[in-house]
Design a protein around this motif. Structure first.
Motif, PDB file in Angstrom:
ATOM      1  N   GLU A 286     -14.777   2.939 -10.082  1.00 25.36           N
ATOM      2  CA  GLU A 286     -14.825   3.257 -11.504  1.00 25.36           C
ATOM      3  C   GLU A 286     -14.086   4.567 -11.792  1.00 25.36           C
ATOM      4  O   GLU A 286     -14.341   5.597 -11.169  1.00 25.36           O
ATOM      5  N   GLY A 287     -13.139   4.510 -12.726  1.00 25.80           N
ATOM      6  CA  GLY A 287     -12.368   5.691 -13.099  1.00 25.80           C
ATOM      7  C   GLY A 287     -11.166   5.964 -12.222  1.00 25.80           C
ATOM      8  O   GLY A 287     -10.399   6.895 -12.502  1.00 25.80           O
ATOM      9  N   VAL A 288     -10.977   5.195 -11.163  1.00 23.88           N
ATOM     10  CA  VAL A 288      -9.824   5.402 -10.279  1.00 23.88           C
ATOM     11  C   VAL A 288      -8.569   4.833 -10.941  1.00 23.88           C
ATOM     12  O   VAL A 288      -8.537   3.676 -11.334  1.00 23.88           O
ATOM     13  N   GLU A 289      -7.538   5.634 -11.068  1.00 24.94           N
ATOM     14  CA  GLU A 289      -6.300   5.208 -11.716  1.00 24.94           C
ATOM     15  C   GLU A 289      -5.385   4.491 -10.721  1.00 24.94           C
ATOM     16  O   GLU A 289      -5.511   4.655  -9.501  1.00 24.94           O
ATOM     17  N   ASP A 290      -4.463   3.709 -11.282  1.00 30.99           N
ATOM     18  CA  ASP A 290      -3.484   3.020 -10.441  1.00 30.99           C
ATOM     19  C   ASP A 290      -2.682   4.039  -9.627  1.00 30.99           C
ATOM     20  O   ASP A 290      -2.439   5.173 -10.073  1.00 30.99           O
ATOM     21  N   GLU A 291      -2.265   3.644  -8.437  1.00 27.82           N
ATOM     22  CA  GLU A 291      -1.462   4.503  -7.566  1.00 27.82           C
ATOM     23  C   GLU A 291      -0.068   3.910  -7.422  1.00 27.82           C
ATOM     24  O   GLU A 291       0.110   2.679  -7.403  1.00 27.82           O
ATOM     25  N   ILE A 292       0.939   4.771  -7.287  1.00 31.31           N
ATOM     26  CA  ILE A 292       2.295   4.340  -6.970  1.00 31.31           C
ATOM     27  C   ILE A 292       2.639   4.854  -5.581  1.00 31.31           C
ATOM     28  O   ILE A 292       2.564   6.061  -5.316  1.00 31.31           O
ATOM     29  N   PHE A 293       2.995   3.944  -4.689  1.00 31.10           N
ATOM     30  CA  PHE A 293       3.410   4.300  -3.337  1.00 31.10           C
ATOM     31  C   PHE A 293       4.903   4.037  -3.201  1.00 31.10           C
ATOM     32  O   PHE A 293       5.432   3.072  -3.776  1.00 31.10           O
ATOM     33  N   ILE A 294       5.602   4.871  -2.428  1.00 31.10           N
ATOM     34  CA  ILE A 294       7.038   4.711  -2.226  1.00 31.10           C
ATOM     35  C   ILE A 294       7.345   4.702  -0.732  1.00 31.10           C
ATOM     36  O   ILE A 294       6.604   5.266   0.081  1.00 31.10           O
ATOM     37  N   SER A 295       8.464   4.053  -0.389  1.00 30.25           N
ATOM     38  CA  SER A 295       8.839   3.918   1.014  1.00 30.25           C
ATOM     39  C   SER A 295      10.337   3.697   1.110  1.00 30.25           C
ATOM     40  O   SER A 295      10.962   3.152   0.199  1.00 30.25           O
ATOM     41  N   THR A 296      10.898   4.101   2.246  1.00 30.09           N
ATOM     42  CA  THR A 296      12.307   3.810   2.521  1.00 30.09           C
ATOM     43  C   THR A 296      12.467   2.742   3.594  1.00 30.09           C
ATOM     44  O   THR A 296      13.572   2.251   3.822  1.00 30.09           O
ATOM     45  N   ASP A 297      11.353   2.359   4.262  1.00 31.91           N
ATOM     46  CA  ASP A 297      11.439   1.366   5.332  1.00 31.91           C
ATOM     47  C   ASP A 297      10.446   0.219   5.191  1.00 31.91           C
ATOM     48  O   ASP A 297      10.407  -0.683   6.034  1.00 31.91           O
ATOM     49  N   LEU A 298       9.608   0.237   4.134  1.00 30.47           N
ATOM     50  CA  LEU A 298       8.618  -0.785   3.822  1.00 30.47           C
ATOM     51  C   LEU A 298       7.441  -0.827   4.788  1.00 30.47           C
ATOM     52  O   LEU A 298       6.498  -1.600   4.584  1.00 30.47           O
ATOM     53  N   LEU A 299       7.451  -0.002   5.808  1.00 32.88           N
ATOM     54  CA  LEU A 299       6.323   0.053   6.738  1.00 32.88           C
ATOM     55  C   LEU A 299       5.480   1.299   6.518  1.00 32.88           C
ATOM     56  O   LEU A 299       4.239   1.243   6.583  1.00 32.88           O
TER      57      LEU A 299
ATOM     58  N   TRP B 210       5.838  -4.527  -7.455  1.00 30.74           N
ATOM     59  CA  TRP B 210       6.654  -3.795  -6.486  1.00 30.74           C
ATOM     60  C   TRP B 210       8.123  -4.049  -6.772  1.00 30.74           C
ATOM     61  O   TRP B 210       8.500  -4.994  -7.455  1.00 30.74           O
ATOM     62  N   GLY B 211       8.987  -3.138  -6.287  1.00 24.64           N
ATOM     63  CA  GLY B 211      10.403  -3.239  -6.582  1.00 24.64           C
ATOM     64  C   GLY B 211      11.216  -2.311  -5.713  1.00 24.64           C
ATOM     65  O   GLY B 211      10.710  -1.683  -4.772  1.00 24.64           O
ATOM     66  N   TYR B 212      12.510  -2.197  -6.036  1.00 25.03           N
ATOM     67  CA  TYR B 212      13.449  -1.381  -5.271  1.00 25.03           C
ATOM     68  C   TYR B 212      14.382  -0.701  -6.250  1.00 25.03           C
ATOM     69  O   TYR B 212      15.063  -1.363  -7.040  1.00 25.03           O
ATOM     70  N   THR B 213      14.402   0.634  -6.243  1.00 22.76           N
ATOM     71  CA  THR B 213      15.196   1.404  -7.184  1.00 22.76           C
ATOM     72  C   THR B 213      15.856   2.583  -6.476  1.00 22.76           C
ATOM     73  O   THR B 213      15.173   3.391  -5.838  1.00 22.76           O
ATOM     74  N   ASN B 214      17.182   2.661  -6.562  1.00 20.80           N
ATOM     75  CA  ASN B 214      17.942   3.809  -6.030  1.00 20.80           C
ATOM     76  C   ASN B 214      17.586   4.106  -4.577  1.00 20.80           C
ATOM     77  O   ASN B 214      17.352   5.256  -4.187  1.00 20.80           O
ATOM     78  N   GLY B 215      17.544   3.066  -3.748  1.00 20.58           N
ATOM     79  CA  GLY B 215      17.319   3.253  -2.326  1.00 20.58           C
ATOM     80  C   GLY B 215      15.872   3.433  -1.915  1.00 20.58           C
ATOM     81  O   GLY B 215      15.595   3.696  -0.739  1.00 20.58           O
ATOM     82  N   VAL B 216      14.946   3.285  -2.859  1.00 18.04           N
ATOM     83  CA  VAL B 216      13.524   3.497  -2.564  1.00 18.04           C
ATOM     84  C   VAL B 216      12.726   2.266  -2.991  1.00 18.04           C
ATOM     85  O   VAL B 216      12.885   1.770  -4.115  1.00 18.04           O
ATOM     86  N   TYR B 217      11.882   1.777  -2.088  1.00 18.80           N
ATOM     87  CA  TYR B 217      10.939   0.713  -2.433  1.00 18.80           C
ATOM     88  C   TYR B 217       9.698   1.338  -3.056  1.00 18.80           C
ATOM     89  O   TYR B 217       9.263   2.418  -2.652  1.00 18.80           O
ATOM     90  N   TRP B 218       9.114   0.671  -4.051  1.00 19.37           N
ATOM     91  CA  TRP B 218       7.916   1.189  -4.693  1.00 19.37           C
ATOM     92  C   TRP B 218       6.897   0.074  -4.879  1.00 19.37           C
ATOM     93  O   TRP B 218       7.241  -1.107  -4.974  1.00 19.37           O
TER      94      TRP B 218
END
Length: 284
Positions: free
Chosen positions: A264-277, A245-253
């Motif tokens: 099985e076969g499920v790929e990684d997901e990327i979630f983004i947030s501006t408030d962490l909740l 996880w990290g913080y880039t250009n005002g967005v947490y990811w």
């Protein structure tokens, strides 16, 4: 800690050389052997390295030209903050304290501080971890499960905002891990107040049920809202975990991985947030 260290091995004929980097742009060669023992680490600007030699934990800072020896205790952590390095140890014989050594570049002797920890945090699986946010702000976490109360977890969180001169306990003394009660797996502070932590949990496999966010430096924690998983995610025989996880250009990811028979076969997901909740799937 949460500061990434990247390693690169280069073969030139029969010679193998190892390099480390914190940003993938600048690299330093990491010595493989010190006093006959292979070194690990490569953390921070000074390339902090460590090894267990006999009954001692040896810390080697090649850029400082400095080597220090500490007792080989049952829990050990370290971190860097500019011209300051931290080493923390905890032994079975000292049940209620974690010893922090502050090493300053150019000074011969470390500054030693003892911080109170939960008296049951003394068994083999107890962990010590540092994270340096900047040259002034660092966090120290001592975590573990109660040896006698199954799945009863404890966290001791300390913060310095003056480069290690003073340490502040960020929660009530001997506070439990609230509603997670499981091993701390991963944590990250983005500044002196905002941070995330995630735990193992044997009662739920959904990531939001065992991941918490703080806005006051670890004094209080809140549960994430339900994550918007993709349609192929099934927790029937599967589970989720944080990869990074990290913080880039005002967005947490947050990058989440999935494992288990039903994943099985499920790929990684990327979630983004501006408030962490509240989080949404990136690109969806």
């Amino acid at each position: 800690g949460e500061n990434p260290v990247y390693t690169l091995t280069v073969k030139n004929g029969e010679k193998l050389s190892r390099f480390v980097s914190a940003d993938l742009l600048s690299w330093r060669e990491m010595p493989e052997i010190f006093e006959g023992v292979e070194l690990k680490g490569g953390v921070g600007d000074a390339g902090m390295l460590y090894a267990v030699i006999g009954e001692e934990m040896v810390i080697h800072l090649p850029d400082w030209g400095k080597t220090m020896h500490f007792p080989k205790d049952n829990a050990f952590g370290y971190g860097m903050a500019g011209d300051v390095a931290f080493v923390a140890t905890k032994s079975r014989g000292n049940l209620e304290f974690c010893t922090v050594y502050k090493l300053v570049k150019g000074q011969e002797e470390p500054v030693v501080t003892e911080l109170a920890i939960h008296p049951r945090n003394y068994f083999e699986s107890a962990g010590i971890d540092f994270q340096t946010v900047n040259d002034k702000v660092s966090f120290l976490i001592v975590s573990g499960l109660d040896k006698y109360e199954e799945k009863e977890g404890f966290l001791d969180i300390y913060r310095t905002t003056d480069g290690g001169k003073t340490w502040e306990a960020m929660q009530e003394k001997y506070a439990p891990t609230w509603d997670t009660h499981e091993d701390l797996v991963m944590w990250k502070f983005f500044d002196e107040n905002i941070g995330l932590r995630t735990h193992e949990c044997y009662t739920t496999n959904a990531l939001e049920d065992r991941t918490r966010v703080t806005f006051d430096g670890g004094k209080s924690w809140q549960r994430l809202s339900e994550l918007p998983y993709g349609p192929d995610v099934s927790f029937f025989y599967g589970y989720s975990y944080v990869i990074d996880w990290g913080y880039t250009n005002g967005v947490y990811w947050m990058v989440a991985g999935f494992d288990g028979d039903s994943m099985e076969g499920v790929e990684d997901e990327i979630f983004i947030s501006t408030d962490l909740l509240n989080w949404e799937r990136a690109g969806k």
